[in-house]
Design a protein around this motif. Sequence first.
Motif, PDB file in Angstrom:
ATOM      1  N   HIS A   1      41.020  31.107  44.931  1.00  0.00           N
ATOM      2  CA  HIS A   1      40.539  32.135  45.850  1.00  0.00           C
ATOM      3  C   HIS A   1      40.220  33.448  45.150  1.00  0.00           C
ATOM      4  N   THR A   2      40.711  33.658  43.922  1.00  0.00           N
ATOM      5  CA  THR A   2      40.447  34.909  43.222  1.00  0.00           C
ATOM      6  C   THR A   2      39.186  34.871  42.379  1.00  0.00           C
ATOM      7  N   THR A   3      38.544  33.714  42.285  1.00  0.00           N
ATOM      8  CA  THR A   3      37.346  33.563  41.459  1.00  0.00           C
ATOM      9  C   THR A   3      36.155  33.268  42.365  1.00  0.00           C
TER      10      THR A   3
ATOM     11  N   TYR B   1      36.664  33.571  49.131  1.00  0.00           N
ATOM     12  CA  TYR B   1      37.173  34.536  48.157  1.00  0.00           C
ATOM     13  C   TYR B   1      38.168  35.473  48.821  1.00  0.00           C
TER      14      TYR B   1
ATOM     15  N   THR C   1      31.557  46.741  45.574  1.00  0.00           N
ATOM     16  CA  THR C   1      32.398  46.289  44.461  1.00  0.00           C
ATOM     17  C   THR C   1      31.615  46.115  43.171  1.00  0.00           C
TER      18      THR C   1
ATOM     19  N   CYS D   1      47.944  34.458  40.248  1.00  0.00           N
ATOM     20  CA  CYS D   1      46.675  34.587  40.977  1.00  0.00           C
ATOM     21  C   CYS D   1      46.088  33.259  41.404  1.00  0.00           C
TER      22      CYS D   1
ATOM     23  N   SER E   1      41.006  38.783  47.525  1.00  0.00           N
ATOM     24  CA  SER E   1      41.557  39.605  46.455  1.00  0.00           C
ATOM     25  C   SER E   1      42.703  40.429  47.004  1.00  0.00           C
ATOM     26  N   ARG E   2      43.858  40.305  46.362  1.00  0.00           N
ATOM     27  CA  ARG E   2      45.014  41.101  46.759  1.00  0.00           C
ATOM     28  C   ARG E   2      44.835  42.574  46.400  1.00  0.00           C
ATOM     29  N   LYS E   3      43.979  42.862  45.424  1.00  0.00           N
ATOM     30  CA  LYS E   3      43.774  44.242  45.005  1.00  0.00           C
ATOM     31  C   LYS E   3      43.004  45.054  46.038  1.00  0.00           C
ATOM     32  N   MET E   4      42.407  44.383  47.020  1.00  0.00           N
ATOM     33  CA  MET E   4      41.646  45.084  48.052  1.00  0.00           C
ATOM     34  C   MET E   4      42.493  45.396  49.284  1.00  0.00           C
TER      35      MET E   4
ATOM     36  N   HIS F   1      38.615  49.309  41.759  1.00  0.00           N
ATOM     37  CA  HIS F   1      37.913  48.062  42.031  1.00  0.00           C
ATOM     38  C   HIS F   1      36.839  48.182  43.103  1.00  0.00           C
TER      39      HIS F   1
END
Length: 604
Positions: free
Chosen positions: A138-140, A147, A294, A76, A149-152, A354
Motif C-alpha cells: 500500500h505504500t508503493t 495507495y 505531492t 511499511c 501513506s501514514r505520513k499524510m 511530503h
Amino acid sequence: MMSLRLQTTWMGKEKFKACYSHKLRRHLQNLHWKVYVEFEGQRMCICHLPCRQLKSSLGSDQTQGRLVAHYHCVVCSVTIARKTDMISHLKRHINKGETEASYSGSLDVPFEDSVIPGGQAYEIMKELGTNVQLLPNHTTPQKTDTYFSRKMKTNRQLVFCSLAVLAEERNPLECLDAFGATGIMGLQWAKHLRNSVKVTINDINEACVKMIKENCHLNHIRVEGNRTGRQLDGAGDAGSPIALVEVVKMDANVIMHLRPFDYIHLDPFGTSVNYLDAAFRNVRNLGIVSVTSTDTGSLYSKSLNVTLRHYGCQIVRTEYYRELAARMVLASVARAAARCNKGIEVLLAVALEHFVLVVVRVLRGPTQADESAKKLRQLLHCQWCEERVFLKQGSMVEENLYRQLPCQCHGSMPGKTAIELGPLWAGPLFNTGFLRRMLVAAVQHNMEDIQPLVKTLICEADCTTLKPFPVLGYSALSNQVECGVVIKTLQKVEEADTSDQSAKRKTTGEDSGNVLKKIKADTSLEHPAFYYSIHRHSIRGMNMPKLNKFLQYLTEAGFRVSRTHFDPTGVRTDATLAQFKEVLTKYSVPTYSSAPQSSAVSSE
C-alpha cells in the motif's frame, strides 16, 4: 509475526503438505528461517506466496507472471526481493526513527478474512477511530492500486478540521473525496460528522472501489444503493449503520462537472493542476476547495522544467522555497477560479516535507475574480543576499527595477543581481478566524497531533509570538468542563469575525465595493510575506542567540515577528534583511575566547 503465520498456514495447505510436525519444522528451518532478516527482535522470513509476481513481457493476458521470493517489511509492508536490499531498506527506517512494526502478533479479524482471494494478506490499520484494510504494497503507488501513506495523517486531520468548520456554517453539506484510494478520509468524515455531511467517495479504479466498500462494511457504514447480503448481516450483528456513504467509480473531472458540491478535496498522486478547472466549475458559492499536491520535486525547485510546464512559474531554489511552493499552487488555483468567474479567499496554506495543502473559499462573481487576479504578481529576488519583494502593480515602465529591493547589491555587484520569479500569489496565506475555529474542531475531536501546528499557524497569521488562547494539555482535554469553557470562549472571540464575513458575502454592488475598500485599507494588518532563516544569515565566528530570545529582541526593536511552520529556524517579520542582520549581529557573542586554549594544546 502475522506474516509468518500466514505463510506457514498457506504453505501447509497448498505448497508443502507435511504429515508430521518435525517435517514441517525442518522445512521451515531449511527454506524460510535460514535466510531471515532480523529487525527489532523480529525475524522476517522469506515468502514464496503470490504476493509479488514478475510480469512477463508478453502481458498478463497471454501468460501468467512468475512468482518471486521476497520479504515483507514489518514497518511499511513493502515487498523486497533481495536480502541486501531489505537490510538497506530497514536502515533507512532506523535513520528516520521509524521502528514501530505495523504488523501485530494477533489479528482482530478471523484468519479467513485476512487473506484476499488472490492470496494477498492485508493488515487492519486504525486512524481517528476509523478502521481500513491495507494491501501489503500500500505504500508503493507503482505496485498497488489502493495507495495509503501514514505520513499524510497530518494532512487528513487538517482537511477534516476545515470540513468540520464548514459543517458548522451550513448543513447538510455535500462533500466529495475525489481520489478515495482506501476511502479513509471520506469514512472519517462520515463517521465523526454523521448527519452534517453527505459524503461521496470517488475513484476511477475498480480495485479501489471494492476496497472502499469493504472498509465501509468494516466501520458499519452503509453504502448508498448497495444492500448486499454481507452488509445486511454485518449491520445486524453490530446494529444499524452509523452513517451513509456514496461510493462512485468515475473520473474525477467528470463527476465534478456533473454534480455540484459544497466541499471538494483533491489529493491526486502528483500534481493537481489537471483537476482545478473541473473543481471550480460546479462548486457552490461560499464552498471550500482543498488541494493537496505531492509533487514536491517540482514544487520545491528540484525539477524546474516540470515546474514551468505544470504551474507556468519561473522559480529558483531559495531559502523560502516552501512558502514559494504554497504561493505557486495558490496562483494556479486563483487562475482556475478566475476562468470560471470566481474569486478565492485563502483560508489555509501548509507546506511540509511530503505535501503542500491549500484550502480556499470560493467567492462567486466577476468582481471577486478580478480582485483575486490582481493578487498575482512577480517576485523580485536578489541572488546575492536573497532579499525579495513583490513588484508593484501598474502599467508604467520603470527604468530600474532594482530600486524596489531594499538591498544595495546592484550598486556594489557587477551584472544582473536579481531575477523575476512567478507569477505568484501575493495575498495572505491564512485566515485567523478560520484557524481558530479549526482549533476548536481539533479539540472537540481529540486531535492532539495537529493542535501545536494549528496554534503555530494562528500565531503566524497574526505575526505575533503571544498566545491568543490557553494552551490545552492532555489532562485538560479529558476534563470536559474546562474543554467546554475554552471552546465557548474561542467561539465568542470568533463571533464577530463570523458576522463580518457573512455580511461581506451578502453584500452586492456598492456594499461589496465598500467592503473591499475596507479590506484594502487594512492591508497593514496582514502578515508579512516570506521569512528569513536565522542560520542562513548567521555571522561567522559569532554565537547566535536562541531563537526565542532573538524573536524577543526583534519585538523590542519595534518589528512584527513570529515563527513559521515552513521552517523551524525561520522568522517571519516585517523587517528588511539589513535590519534583520543588524539585530542578529548586535546580540551575537564572539566565539574566539576558546581559541587560545586550543592553539596551546595543539602546540604542545
